[in-house]
Structure formats: structure tokens, C-alpha cells
Design an enzyme around this catalytic site. Sequence first.
Site, PDB file in Angstrom:
ATOM      1  N   ALA A   1       0.815  -1.209   0.000  1.00  0.00           N
ATOM      2  CA  ALA A   1       0.000   0.000   0.000  1.00  0.00           C
ATOM      3  C   ALA A   1       0.855   1.268   0.000  1.00  0.00           C
ATOM      4  O   ALA A   1       2.000   1.262   0.468  1.00  0.00           O
ATOM      5  CB  ALA A   1      -0.894  -0.009   1.246  1.00  0.00           C
TER       6      ALA A   1
ATOM      7  N   GLN B   1      -4.099  -5.837  -7.599  1.00  0.00           N
ATOM      8  CA  GLN B   1      -4.544  -6.531  -6.369  1.00  0.00           C
ATOM      9  C   GLN B   1      -5.861  -5.933  -5.917  1.00  0.00           C
ATOM     10  O   GLN B   1      -6.005  -4.719  -5.795  1.00  0.00           O
ATOM     11  CB  GLN B   1      -3.484  -6.379  -5.271  1.00  0.00           C
ATOM     12  CG  GLN B   1      -3.893  -6.972  -3.923  1.00  0.00           C
ATOM     13  CD  GLN B   1      -4.568  -5.962  -3.004  1.00  0.00           C
ATOM     14  OE1 GLN B   1      -4.259  -4.780  -3.054  1.00  0.00           O
ATOM     15  NE2 GLN B   1      -5.491  -6.419  -2.174  1.00  0.00           N
TER      16      GLN B   1
ATOM     17  N   TYR C   1      -8.809  -5.507  -3.113  1.00  0.00           N
ATOM     18  CA  TYR C   1      -9.516  -5.640  -1.837  1.00  0.00           C
ATOM     19  C   TYR C   1     -10.980  -5.452  -2.157  1.00  0.00           C
ATOM     20  O   TYR C   1     -11.369  -4.421  -2.723  1.00  0.00           O
ATOM     21  CB  TYR C   1      -9.075  -4.549  -0.853  1.00  0.00           C
ATOM     22  CG  TYR C   1      -7.833  -4.878  -0.077  1.00  0.00           C
ATOM     23  CD1 TYR C   1      -7.714  -6.071   0.627  1.00  0.00           C
ATOM     24  CD2 TYR C   1      -6.778  -3.970  -0.015  1.00  0.00           C
ATOM     25  CE1 TYR C   1      -6.572  -6.361   1.358  1.00  0.00           C
ATOM     26  CE2 TYR C   1      -5.638  -4.249   0.717  1.00  0.00           C
ATOM     27  CZ  TYR C   1      -5.545  -5.453   1.403  1.00  0.00           C
ATOM     28  OH  TYR C   1      -4.413  -5.730   2.125  1.00  0.00           O
TER      29      TYR C   1
ATOM     30  N   THR D   1      -7.114 -10.473  -2.741  1.00  0.00           N
ATOM     31  CA  THR D   1      -6.545 -10.797  -1.423  1.00  0.00           C
ATOM     32  C   THR D   1      -7.636 -11.408  -0.550  1.00  0.00           C
ATOM     33  O   THR D   1      -8.690 -10.810  -0.340  1.00  0.00           O
ATOM     34  CB  THR D   1      -5.942  -9.533  -0.787  1.00  0.00           C
ATOM     35  OG1 THR D   1      -4.839  -9.140  -1.602  1.00  0.00           O
ATOM     36  CG2 THR D   1      -5.452  -9.800   0.624  1.00  0.00           C
TER      37      THR D   1
ATOM     38  N   ARG E   1      -2.449  -4.683  14.646  1.00  0.00           N
ATOM     39  CA  ARG E   1      -1.295  -3.894  14.181  1.00  0.00           C
ATOM     40  C   ARG E   1      -0.811  -2.976  15.312  1.00  0.00           C
ATOM     41  O   ARG E   1      -0.929  -1.748  15.239  1.00  0.00           O
ATOM     42  CB  ARG E   1      -1.689  -3.083  12.951  1.00  0.00           C
ATOM     43  CG  ARG E   1      -2.303  -3.909  11.813  1.00  0.00           C
ATOM     44  CD  ARG E   1      -1.249  -4.403  10.855  1.00  0.00           C
ATOM     45  NE  ARG E   1      -1.804  -5.203   9.775  1.00  0.00           N
ATOM     46  CZ  ARG E   1      -2.070  -4.755   8.550  1.00  0.00           C
ATOM     47  NH1 ARG E   1      -1.865  -3.491   8.241  1.00  0.00           N
ATOM     48  NH2 ARG E   1      -2.517  -5.568   7.620  1.00  0.00           N
TER      49      ARG E   1
ATOM     50  N   LYS F   1      -4.763 -14.411  -3.484  1.00  0.00           N
ATOM     51  CA  LYS F   1      -3.558 -14.120  -2.695  1.00  0.00           C
ATOM     52  C   LYS F   1      -3.867 -14.303  -1.211  1.00  0.00           C
ATOM     53  O   LYS F   1      -4.781 -13.657  -0.691  1.00  0.00           O
ATOM     54  CB  LYS F   1      -3.100 -12.682  -2.944  1.00  0.00           C
ATOM     55  CG  LYS F   1      -1.938 -12.253  -2.064  1.00  0.00           C
ATOM     56  CD  LYS F   1      -1.405 -10.891  -2.442  1.00  0.00           C
ATOM     57  CE  LYS F   1      -0.205 -10.505  -1.595  1.00  0.00           C
ATOM     58  NZ  LYS F   1      -0.547 -10.063  -0.254  1.00  0.00           N
TER      59      LYS F   1
ATOM     60  N   ARG G   1       1.473  -9.664   8.706  1.00  0.00           N
ATOM     61  CA  ARG G   1       0.780  -8.453   9.170  1.00  0.00           C
ATOM     62  C   ARG G   1      -0.642  -8.725   9.641  1.00  0.00           C
ATOM     63  O   ARG G   1      -1.308  -7.826  10.121  1.00  0.00           O
ATOM     64  CB  ARG G   1       0.748  -7.419   8.020  1.00  0.00           C
ATOM     65  CG  ARG G   1       2.114  -7.004   7.583  1.00  0.00           C
ATOM     66  CD  ARG G   1       2.083  -6.304   6.231  1.00  0.00           C
ATOM     67  NE  ARG G   1       1.584  -4.939   6.288  1.00  0.00           N
ATOM     68  CZ  ARG G   1       2.291  -3.878   6.649  1.00  0.00           C
ATOM     69  NH1 ARG G   1       3.550  -4.034   7.031  1.00  0.00           N
ATOM     70  NH2 ARG G   1       1.755  -2.680   6.629  1.00  0.00           N
TER      71      ARG G   1
ATOM     72  N   GLY H   1       6.803 -13.479   1.306  1.00  0.00           N
ATOM     73  CA  GLY H   1       6.955 -13.395   2.754  1.00  0.00           C
ATOM     74  C   GLY H   1       8.338 -13.832   3.190  1.00  0.00           C
ATOM     75  O   GLY H   1       8.655 -15.015   3.150  1.00  0.00           O
ATOM     76  N   GLY H   2       9.171 -12.878   3.552  1.00  0.00           N
ATOM     77  CA  GLY H   2      10.469 -13.207   4.154  1.00  0.00           C
ATOM     78  C   GLY H   2      11.602 -13.420   3.177  1.00  0.00           C
ATOM     79  O   GLY H   2      12.705 -13.818   3.581  1.00  0.00           O
ATOM     80  N   ILE H   3      11.383 -13.145   1.905  1.00  0.00           N
ATOM     81  CA  ILE H   3      12.456 -13.361   0.918  1.00  0.00           C
ATOM     82  C   ILE H   3      13.433 -12.194   0.989  1.00  0.00           C
ATOM     83  O   ILE H   3      13.066 -11.046   0.713  1.00  0.00           O
ATOM     84  CB  ILE H   3      11.868 -13.550  -0.488  1.00  0.00           C
ATOM     85  CG1 ILE H   3      11.131 -14.889  -0.517  1.00  0.00           C
ATOM     86  CG2 ILE H   3      12.955 -13.477  -1.568  1.00  0.00           C
ATOM     87  CD1 ILE H   3      10.227 -15.088  -1.689  1.00  0.00           C
TER      88      ILE H   3
END
Length: 382
Positions: free
Chosen positions: A124, A172, A174, A199, A208, A254, A281, A310-312
Site C-alpha cells: 500500500a 490486487q 480488496y 486478497t 497492528r 492471494k 501483518r 513473505g520473508g524473501i
Amino acid sequence: MSVNRRDVVKSVIALGATAAGARTAAADNSLSLLDASIPHSDAVGGMLLTVEDYERAARARIDPTAWEYIASGAADELTLRSNVDSFRALRLVPHQLRDVSHVTTDVTLLGHTLSHPILLAPTACHKLAHPDGEVGTARGARLADTGMVLSSYSTVPVDRVAEEKPPLFWFQLYVQERGYTTDLVKRAVRSGATAIAVTIDTPVSGARNRQQRANFKFPENLPHISGNAPEHPLVWKDLEWIRDAAGGVPVLLKGILHPDDVEPALKAGAAGLMVSNHGGRNLDTCVATIDALPAIVAQVRGRVPVLVDGGIRRGTDVLKALARGASAVMIGRPYVYGLAVNGADGVKSVVDILRAELVMAMQLTGCASVPRIDSSILGATA
Ligand code: FNR
């Protein structure tokens, strides 16, 4: 500080690439490993050679409240950390003496051939990172020869971003109220999006807490956000009208993590699946994406492409994801850090770093092309 070429050569060799190997890979991938390592120096003159270097440099540039939004995860951030840690813990077992003089990282995704498998995940509000916002990201995607998935929370309208012509451009979604969402999907398709990624992991957002403590607020008047909640949280049946709105453009999902969700997804017409936990998140303590991937791949049995994010943070992470059956990977925070540090060029540099590291890792494990990467190079988990 400018980085001189001799230092860069030394540092690349220190990373383990022979100069000859680097040149061969560069020739085959239109990418110079050396150039990928030159990109920029940070504010205090440190070399930006790794994604972690970009993270540090970005932190010095991004407004502290925006930083808390971008870098944080949900709740205790256990999933945020385990996304990274699970990649790190997975050990590689290289094959030796295979011919790796010509390496190609080409992949084909939904009919598009890309010169490498590292795409930009939807994130975002890019103007929080850089005044060029998503226009800068799209230019960076073009420079890095990669695909971009534009977030519904873009700070720039989809038609304007599409004008930058990233090599692959997906939108993407929403899901908001049905009428608004239908128009939004049609607008994205009219603008040139060649796929819609819905998503599915955010019926509500996660705890959060870091964002709350920093009092983060989204910018007002985002071009694709109505401000109204959907009539009801998304369910499988809604994919029918979303696919209708897309009018034949493929719809991917996703946020899939459970293998039991694969059949309903394919039955609902999903053209591809993105294994994702939203970068840690949303649901804290949920499974790391690299650990969720094998069961999804096994259930899909090659019927549609499976992406993972995620995490790359390293090329070896990309290699491990491909070895566990991913068709391609996406990065989120890393390219946002690149954008913050140096706009479109920073996005390119981050992708180039990962791409160069991937080529190196392929050479070092004896895999000369993406189809040659398989689970035989994976060992135990540390
Ligand atoms: C995200 N992500 C996300 N996902 C999505 O579907 N729509 C969105 O608008 C956003 N926005 C967003 C903002 C920021 C700041 C981050 C960091 C992430 C999730 C994103 O697509 C992706 O799943 C993760 O970022 C991947 O994890 P890494 O690469 O950041 O570790």
C-alpha cells in the site's frame, strides 16, 4: 561515497562468484552481477550490497510513523520473523560438476515469459516511501524487467501507473461494496491489468500494535478505496461475480495457506494461487510461507501457477522457494526499501541484487535453469 569498480569486484568475489562465472551469468541474463552490486551508497557512505543494507538505509529516510506501518507485523511479530527465519533454517545440498556455464532464470507465468521469477508484491501507499509513489515502482519494475502487482491501496490511480508499462502488470483487489468493486475491477482491466489478484486473507486486519502505537493513519482520498465496508466479508461464492467483472482476465487468489482451500479455489476458477500470510501483518503465529508452500504445491499438482511471498531477503531464499515448487516469488518490503532509498533506480537495484544472488546460488547448486531446480537440493532444516 562513490563505490569504485575494483572494490565492487572484490566484494562480488568475496560473495563467492568467480569473475568468469559472473561474466557468463551476466551474458545469459542481460544482467551484470557487477553492476548489480554497484548501485548506491547510503547516507553515511555504506555500500548497498544486500536487501538488509537497503532496509537500514530506508529506515534513515522514511518518516518514523510511516516506517512503523511498513516494517511492522501483527501482534508479537512472530510470523513476521518466522517468514525470514524459516528460509534461513532450510539448508541447501548442492550438486557439483554440472555444467553451469550458461544459466537462465526465465519463467513463464500465465502465458507471459519473464527473464526472472522475482515479482513485486502489492504493497500500500508508496508515496509514504517516495514522492514518485507507485509511478516510481512501475518504472523500477520496467528497469528490473519484472512484474508488478498494484495494490488497491495505491496512492496513484491505476491508469497512471499502467502508463509506465511494467513488463507484467496485475491489480490486487480488496473487495469493497459490490458495485464499487465491480467498477474498480473493470477500470483496472481497461487500464491494462492482465490479471486480478484477490486478497483473501484480510476479512479484518491483524492486531497492528506497532502501527497503533505510532498513531499511523492512511492518507485520505486514495483513488481505489471507497471508505465503505463490503456488504459481507468475502466468501468463495463471491469469486463468481468478481470473475464476471474481470471479463476473462485471469483471477488469482492471494493469501492461501491451507491445502484444504486449494480445491475450492480451483473450483471457483482461480487461475493461480499466491501462498502468503500478508508479510506477517494479519494473523500472528500463523505458519511461515515457505513451510506452507509444499502442501499447497502438492495439492495443486501443476494445474495452476503457485507464487509465494513473505520473508524473501536473499537469492538463496528465491532458490529454496523454487525448489519447493513455487512458479515464482514476490517481494514486498525489500522493494519498498529500494523505492525509499532511490526511487525507481532503488527498486531496480533491490531486484537486481536478489536476481544476481539467485544466479549465483543456481550456479553453486548445479542448477542451470529454473526447471532444473527441484527438491533434491534441499537438506534438513537447521
Ligand atoms: C503489504 N501487503 C499487502 N498485500 C495486499 O494484498 N494488499 C496490500 O495493499 C498490501 N499492503 C502492504 C503494505 C505493506 C507496507 C507491506 C509490507 C505489505 C502484503 C504484501 O503483498 C506481501 O504479502 C508481503 O509484503 C510479503 O512479505 P515481505 O516480502 O514484505 O516479507
